[in-house]
Design a protein around this motif. Structure first.
Motif, PDB file in Angstrom:
ATOM      1  N   UNK A  64       0.849  -1.196   0.000  1.00  0.00           N
ATOM      2  CA  UNK A  64       0.000   0.000   0.000  1.00  0.00           C
ATOM      3  C   UNK A  64       0.881   1.241   0.000  1.00  0.00           C
ATOM      4  N   UNK A  65       0.486   2.204  -0.824  1.00  0.00           N
ATOM      5  CA  UNK A  65       1.309   3.378  -1.081  1.00  0.00           C
ATOM      6  C   UNK A  65       0.515   4.648  -0.839  1.00  0.00           C
ATOM      7  N   UNK A  66       1.148   5.624  -0.199  1.00  0.00           N
ATOM      8  CA  UNK A  66       0.565   6.943  -0.007  1.00  0.00           C
ATOM      9  C   UNK A  66       1.554   7.995  -0.486  1.00  0.00           C
ATOM     10  N   UNK A  67       1.014   9.118  -0.921  1.00  0.00           N
ATOM     11  CA  UNK A  67       1.855  10.226  -1.373  1.00  0.00           C
ATOM     12  C   UNK A  67       1.488  11.450  -0.542  1.00  0.00           C
ATOM     13  N   UNK A  68       2.490  12.051   0.071  1.00  0.00           N
ATOM     14  CA  UNK A  68       2.274  13.235   0.901  1.00  0.00           C
ATOM     15  C   UNK A  68       2.970  14.413   0.239  1.00  0.00           C
ATOM     16  N   UNK A  69       2.185  15.460  -0.021  1.00  0.00           N
ATOM     17  CA  UNK A  69       2.751  16.650  -0.644  1.00  0.00           C
ATOM     18  C   UNK A  69       2.197  17.872   0.071  1.00  0.00           C
ATOM     19  N   UNK A  70       3.069  18.623   0.677  1.00  0.00           N
ATOM     20  CA  UNK A  70       2.698  19.753   1.513  1.00  0.00           C
ATOM     21  C   UNK A  70       2.499  21.019   0.688  1.00  0.00           C
ATOM     22  N   UNK A  71       1.837  21.987   1.293  1.00  0.00           N
ATOM     23  CA  UNK A  71       1.707  23.285   0.632  1.00  0.00           C
ATOM     24  C   UNK A  71       3.045  24.020   0.613  1.00  0.00           C
ATOM     25  N   UNK A  72       4.032  23.536   1.354  1.00  0.00           N
ATOM     26  CA  UNK A  72       5.375  24.114   1.279  1.00  0.00           C
ATOM     27  C   UNK A  72       6.013  23.829  -0.077  1.00  0.00           C
ATOM     28  N   UNK A  73       5.584  22.741  -0.718  1.00  0.00           N
ATOM     29  CA  UNK A  73       6.098  22.421  -2.051  1.00  0.00           C
ATOM     30  C   UNK A  73       5.622  23.471  -3.042  1.00  0.00           C
ATOM     31  N   UNK A 105       5.201   5.470   2.065  1.00  0.00           N
ATOM     32  CA  UNK A 105       4.742   6.848   1.936  1.00  0.00           C
ATOM     33  C   UNK A 105       5.858   7.628   1.257  1.00  0.00           C
ATOM     34  N   UNK A 106       5.515   8.257   0.140  1.00  0.00           N
ATOM     35  CA  UNK A 106       6.447   9.110  -0.573  1.00  0.00           C
ATOM     36  C   UNK A 106       6.136  10.554  -0.213  1.00  0.00           C
ATOM     37  N   UNK A 107       7.142  11.264   0.288  1.00  0.00           N
ATOM     38  CA  UNK A 107       6.988  12.663   0.669  1.00  0.00           C
ATOM     39  C   UNK A 107       7.717  13.490  -0.383  1.00  0.00           C
ATOM     40  N   UNK A 108       7.004  14.422  -0.978  1.00  0.00           N
ATOM     41  CA  UNK A 108       7.566  15.242  -2.042  1.00  0.00           C
ATOM     42  C   UNK A 108       8.294  16.432  -1.422  1.00  0.00           C
ATOM     43  N   UNK A 109       9.504  16.684  -1.906  1.00  0.00           N
ATOM     44  CA  UNK A 109      10.298  17.814  -1.430  1.00  0.00           C
ATOM     45  C   UNK A 109      10.026  19.043  -2.305  1.00  0.00           C
ATOM     46  N   UNK A 110      10.239  20.227  -1.785  1.00  0.00           N
ATOM     47  CA  UNK A 110      10.017  21.454  -2.576  1.00  0.00           C
ATOM     48  C   UNK A 110      10.857  21.530  -3.853  1.00  0.00           C
ATOM     49  N   UNK A 111      11.979  20.825  -3.898  1.00  0.00           N
ATOM     50  CA  UNK A 111      12.820  20.853  -5.099  1.00  0.00           C
ATOM     51  C   UNK A 111      12.105  20.254  -6.310  1.00  0.00           C
ATOM     52  N   UNK A 112      11.110  19.400  -6.080  1.00  0.00           N
ATOM     53  CA  UNK A 112      10.371  18.790  -7.187  1.00  0.00           C
ATOM     54  C   UNK A 112       9.585  19.836  -7.968  1.00  0.00           C
ATOM     55  N   UNK A 113       9.034  20.823  -7.292  1.00  0.00           N
ATOM     56  CA  UNK A 113       8.269  21.867  -7.969  1.00  0.00           C
ATOM     57  C   UNK A 113       9.190  22.936  -8.547  1.00  0.00           C
ATOM     58  N   UNK A 114      10.271  23.223  -7.862  1.00  0.00           N
ATOM     59  CA  UNK A 114      11.177  24.271  -8.310  1.00  0.00           C
ATOM     60  C   UNK A 114      11.908  23.907  -9.591  1.00  0.00           C
ATOM     61  N   UNK A 115      12.273  22.623  -9.732  1.00  0.00           N
ATOM     62  CA  UNK A 115      13.103  22.216 -10.852  1.00  0.00           C
ATOM     63  C   UNK A 115      12.303  21.739 -12.058  1.00  0.00           C
ATOM     64  N   UNK A 116      10.988  21.843 -12.002  1.00  0.00           N
ATOM     65  CA  UNK A 116      10.131  21.365 -13.093  1.00  0.00           C
ATOM     66  C   UNK A 116      10.436  19.901 -13.410  1.00  0.00           C
ATOM     67  N   UNK A 117      10.477  19.095 -12.379  1.00  0.00           N
ATOM     68  CA  UNK A 117      10.783  17.682 -12.490  1.00  0.00           C
ATOM     69  C   UNK A 117       9.728  16.989 -13.360  1.00  0.00           C
ATOM     70  N   UNK A 118      10.142  16.033 -14.204  1.00  0.00           N
ATOM     71  CA  UNK A 118       9.220  15.337 -15.095  1.00  0.00           C
ATOM     72  C   UNK A 118       9.164  13.856 -14.737  1.00  0.00           C
TER      73      UNK A 118
END
Length: 140
Positions: A64-73, A105-118
């Motif tokens: 089972x997998x969850x994705x956590x992405x904060x508004x800080x991203x 649980x995968x937690x997204x870091x702010x660098x994912x949004x900044x770098x236009x990660x694909x």
């Protein structure tokens, strides 16, 4: 396209258990928190913990997998949802390779949004994190 229902981590208790007891692996865009299957952990004498283990053992068949992405991203929901969709799409190709019973649980870091990660970058990092944690079938 969302993950199949059997592979979704939904409840707050499950997320808290993974954050409390899971192991951590860090990448440049994501952090992975992984909790091993219940059969590999030592049993608890507490009755409440045994009830939780009994209810969770039903879900042992699938990871089972969850994705956590904060508004800080990103403050924009559109950006957060796009990142979440890209990660989910990358996970679809990895699902058959995963060992059963894990809670991730995968937690997204702010660098994912900044770098236009694909998507290919997410796929590469997901494979790397899952290999480090030995979640792939045959490694556990």
């Amino acid at each position: 396209m969302a993950l199949p229902k059997a592979n979704r981590l939904k409840s707050r208790k499950d997320f808290q258990a993974v954050f409390r007891e899971g192991i951590r692996r860090h990448g440049s865009y994501l952090t992975l928190r992984a909790l091993k299957p219940l059969c590999s952990t030592k049993p608890s004498l507490d009755a409440a913990a045994q009830n939780i283990q009994a209810t969770n053992s039903v879900h042992l068949a699938s990871t089972r997998i969850g994705i956590s992405i904060s508004t800080k991203v990103s403050k924009r929901a559109v950006v957060r949802n796009r990142i979440k969709r890209q990660i989910t799409a990358a996970l679809h190709s990895l699902l058959p390779k995963l060992s059963p019973g894990w809670r991730l649980v995968f937690i997204v870091k702010p660098t994912a949004a900044e770098s236009k990660c694909v998507s290919p970058q997410f796929l590469q990092e997901l494979e790397q994190l899952l290999a480090q944690t030995e979640v792939f079938d045959g490694n556990s």
